[in-house]
Design a protein around this motif. Structure first.
Motif, short mmCIF file in Angstrom:
data_model
loop_
_atom_site.label_atom_id
_atom_site.label_comp_id
_atom_site.label_asym_id
_atom_site.label_seq_id
_atom_site.Cartn_x
_atom_site.Cartn_y
_atom_site.Cartn_z
N TYR A 1 0.73 -1.05 -0.01
CA TYR A 1 0.00 0.09 -0.12
C TYR A 1 0.97 1.32 0.04
O TYR A 1 2.17 1.27 0.64
N LYS A 2 0.45 2.24 -0.76
CA LYS A 2 1.26 3.37 -0.65
C LYS A 2 1.37 3.97 0.60
O LYS A 2 0.33 3.94 1.54
N GLY A 3 2.29 4.70 1.00
CA GLY A 3 2.66 5.39 2.33
C GLY A 3 3.18 4.55 3.49
O GLY A 3 3.05 4.76 4.69
N SER A 4 3.40 3.12 2.81
CA SER A 4 4.01 2.33 3.86
C SER A 4 5.38 2.77 4.34
O SER A 4 6.20 3.17 3.38
N ALA A 5 5.69 2.96 5.59
CA ALA A 5 7.05 3.29 5.95
C ALA A 5 7.94 2.08 6.04
O ALA A 5 7.76 1.19 6.93
N PRO A 6 9.05 2.22 5.34
CA PRO A 6 9.95 0.87 5.01
C PRO A 6 10.82 1.04 6.50
O PRO A 6 11.32 -0.06 6.83
N ASN A 7 10.98 2.13 7.20
CA ASN A 7 11.92 2.14 8.20
C ASN A 7 11.08 2.12 9.54
O ASN A 7 11.53 2.42 10.62
N GLY A 8 9.79 2.07 9.47
CA GLY A 8 9.14 2.13 11.04
C GLY A 8 8.54 3.42 11.20
O GLY A 8 8.87 4.30 10.57
N PRO A 9 7.81 3.53 12.40
CA PRO A 9 7.43 4.75 12.63
C PRO A 9 8.63 5.74 13.24
O PRO A 9 9.73 5.20 13.63
N THR A 10 8.36 6.89 13.10
CA THR A 10 9.68 7.97 13.46
C THR A 10 9.40 8.14 14.95
O THR A 10 8.33 8.04 15.40
N GLU A 11 10.63 8.30 15.57
CA GLU A 11 10.41 8.18 17.09
C GLU A 11 10.28 9.69 17.56
O GLU A 11 11.21 10.41 16.92
N MET A 12 9.74 10.09 18.65
CA MET A 12 9.82 11.36 19.25
C MET A 12 11.05 11.48 20.14
O MET A 12 11.53 10.60 21.02
N PRO A 13 11.76 12.72 20.01
CA PRO A 13 12.78 12.88 20.88
C PRO A 13 12.17 12.90 22.30
O PRO A 13 11.31 12.93 22.71
N VAL A 14 13.22 12.33 23.28
CA VAL A 14 13.07 11.97 24.47
C VAL A 14 12.52 13.31 25.35
O VAL A 14 11.93 13.30 26.13
N ASN A 15 13.27 14.52 25.01
CA ASN A 15 13.01 15.82 25.59
C ASN A 15 11.48 16.18 25.56
O ASN A 15 10.62 16.81 26.30
N LYS A 16 10.95 15.88 24.10
CA LYS A 16 9.63 16.37 23.87
C LYS A 16 8.59 15.61 24.33
O LYS A 16 7.85 15.98 25.16
N ALA A 17 8.81 14.10 24.48
CA ALA A 17 8.16 13.25 25.32
C ALA A 17 7.77 13.59 26.83
O ALA A 17 6.91 13.49 27.48
N GLN A 18 9.02 13.81 27.36
CA GLN A 18 9.07 14.18 28.68
C GLN A 18 8.22 15.53 29.03
O GLN A 18 7.50 15.85 29.94
N ASP A 19 8.25 16.59 27.96
CA ASP A 19 7.55 17.86 28.01
C ASP A 19 6.30 17.72 28.20
O ASP A 19 5.44 18.11 28.92
N ILE A 20 5.62 16.81 27.09
CA ILE A 20 4.34 16.34 27.16
C ILE A 20 3.84 15.59 28.39
O ILE A 20 2.86 16.10 28.99
N ALA B 12 5.10 15.89 31.35
CA ALA B 12 5.31 16.89 32.29
C ALA B 12 4.11 18.07 32.41
O ALA B 12 3.37 18.26 33.40
N ALA B 13 3.68 18.36 31.17
CA ALA B 13 2.70 19.22 30.94
C ALA B 13 1.20 18.45 31.10
O ALA B 13 0.35 19.07 31.91
N SER B 14 1.12 17.27 30.92
CA SER B 14 0.00 16.42 31.40
C SER B 14 -0.37 16.29 32.90
O SER B 14 -1.36 16.19 33.25
N ALA B 15 0.87 16.04 33.47
CA ALA B 15 0.88 15.94 34.88
C ALA B 15 0.40 17.43 35.38
O ALA B 15 -0.48 17.26 36.36
N LYS B 16 1.12 18.25 35.06
CA LYS B 16 0.62 19.38 35.64
C LYS B 16 -0.76 19.85 35.47
O LYS B 16 -1.42 20.28 36.59
N GLN B 17 -1.31 19.55 34.28
CA GLN B 17 -2.71 19.88 33.99
C GLN B 17 -3.62 19.00 34.74
O GLN B 17 -4.47 19.39 35.35
N ALA B 18 -3.41 17.82 35.11
CA ALA B 18 -4.04 16.84 35.85
C ALA B 18 -4.11 17.08 37.27
O ALA B 18 -4.89 17.02 38.23
N ALA B 19 -2.72 17.60 37.83
CA ALA B 19 -2.78 18.09 39.34
C ALA B 19 -3.66 19.29 39.71
O ALA B 19 -4.00 19.45 40.64
N GLY B 20 -3.73 20.16 38.70
CA GLY B 20 -4.64 21.43 38.80
C GLY B 20 -6.03 21.19 38.60
O GLY B 20 -6.92 21.95 39.27
#
Length: 118
Positions: free
Chosen positions: A84-103, A105-113
């Motif tokens: 099928y077109k659009g198939s990713a031969p190298n698999g999914p792209t990974e999110m940088p660790v610092n961006k994942a940590q920011d997300i 942290a922001a979710s935890a802060k929002q949930a705590a409030g």
């Protein structure tokens, strides 16, 4: 599109065949499977739905509109696989660790409030 919407009819209606391809591609997405199908499985599925597809005409069918917009051209080195077109031969792209940590942290802060009413 539901698979039963594809089932009626015994001619090679490109739009109904497109519905089958979209269904199969969607199933691959749902299952996080590779965006491909064996040629034999594709032919068997299409035939069971009444499409007159064979090993002799599959290459020309896949290379004609509208299927050429959603299926890769068949590879002469590997004719047993339809991709099928659009198939990713190298698999999914990974999110940088610092961006994942920011997300997180922001979710935890929002949930705590939030007042949980507990």
């Amino acid at each position: 599109m539901r698979i039963d919407e594809v089932e009626s009819g015994n001619s090679l209606d490109p739009n109904k065949l497109m519905g089958l391809v979209n269904f199969l591609s969607g199933r691959a997405d749902d299952q996080n499977a590779q965006k491909q199908i064996s040629t034999d499985a594709f032919i068997s599925t299409a035939r069971s739905l009444g499409f007159p597809i064979s090993e002799k005409n599959i290459v020309s069918i896949v290379s004609q509109p509208p299927l050429d917009s959603v299926l890769e051209p068949m590879d002469s080195q590997n004719p047993r696989i339809i991709k099928y077109k659009g198939s990713a031969p190298n698999g999914p792209t990974e999110m940088p660790v610092n961006k994942a940590q920011d997300i997180v942290a922001a979710s935890a802060k929002q949930a705590a409030g939030k007042d949980r009413g507990v």
